[in-house]
Design an enzyme around this catalytic site. Sequence first.
Site, PDB file in Angstrom:
ATOM      1  N   ALA A   1       0.828  -1.204   0.000  1.00 51.78           N
ATOM      2  CA  ALA A   1       0.000   0.000   0.000  1.00 51.78           C
ATOM      3  C   ALA A   1       0.865   1.257   0.000  1.00 51.78           C
ATOM      4  CB  ALA A   1      -0.917   0.005   1.217  1.00 51.78           C
TER       5      ALA A   1
ATOM      6  N   GLY B   1      -1.169  -5.026  -0.328  1.00 52.16           N
ATOM      7  CA  GLY B   1      -2.267  -4.803  -1.255  1.00 52.16           C
ATOM      8  C   GLY B   1      -1.966  -5.257  -2.664  1.00 52.16           C
TER       9      GLY B   1
ATOM     10  N   GLU C   1      -2.817  -8.820  -2.653  1.00 52.00           N
ATOM     11  CA  GLU C   1      -4.275  -8.938  -2.544  1.00 52.00           C
ATOM     12  C   GLU C   1      -4.953  -8.639  -3.881  1.00 52.00           C
ATOM     13  OE1 GLU C   1      -5.482  -7.943   1.974  1.00 52.00           O
ATOM     14  OE2 GLU C   1      -4.162  -6.442   1.059  1.00 52.00           O
TER      15      GLU C   1
ATOM     16  N   GLU D   1       1.697  -6.780   6.737  1.00 53.10           N
ATOM     17  CA  GLU D   1       1.033  -5.762   7.548  1.00 53.10           C
ATOM     18  C   GLU D   1       1.090  -6.042   9.040  1.00 53.10           C
ATOM     19  OE1 GLU D   1      -1.198  -5.652   3.564  1.00 53.10           O
ATOM     20  OE2 GLU D   1      -0.005  -7.025   4.751  1.00 53.10           O
TER      21      GLU D   1
END
Length: 258
Positions: free
Chosen positions: A72, A124, A127, A149
């Site tokens: 991210a 992310g 993901e 994370e």
Amino acid sequence: MTMAGELKNFKLDRDADGIVALIWDMPSRQLNVLSSGVVGELAQLIESLAADKDVAGIIIASAKAGGFCAGADLDEMAAFAGTRTPDTVSKAFALMTEVHRTFRKLETCGKPVAAAINGTALGGGLELALACHYRVAAADPRAQLGLPEAQIGLIPGAGGTQRIPRMMGAMAGLPLLLEGRRLDPQAAMAQGLVHKVVPAESLLAEAKAWIKSKPQATQPWDVDGYRIPGGGPYSASGSQVFIVGNAMLRQRSYDNYP
């Protein structure tokens, strides 16, 4: 596509077979990150490509030599964390809601979508790849796939907590979700996160070959009769995983991750 000139983070490459490669290439960055701008562009692209009857399939790839995605956009996240007001909380919630909506739109767009992972894919970025129907990774033992994370006090927020257990089962998935464990491409394939590992120069060719095989453009969990590997949290085996997992995590972390 009419919006191609407006794109800042993606370049489009459409071949004669109607396969569109979205080449992720954020300007002025050594590595791609998942930002609000990236998510906004991706949402527009998915909507446009899904409506185009001449599009046979979609590939998401990276132009960065360092890999697929570093995770991210930490600058955006820091801005939210640094000013905890009702307004910033609302904006953060809206952003994450849009991430989930966009990823879900990707996996239900009706077109086969492949992720061509040319190296490291974290947070992310991984993901996003998990929301694709097919994942092919470059055979680079230095590459890492994971959700780090937890190591900075966060729970994966872009669907990894839902898709990983559905792919590999809760028992195998919990170390990735709660400990930030990372896998190389071969290990990721062995555990079901990646479908195939090929030489880096063959990534796009493999993704296109999969699309040309006319696969079902549906995630396994959207097929009637799907069951979570090893059982869900309310099954006899699944409930044991969560009870034992809770105890093991507390023993190792004392409820106090760094």
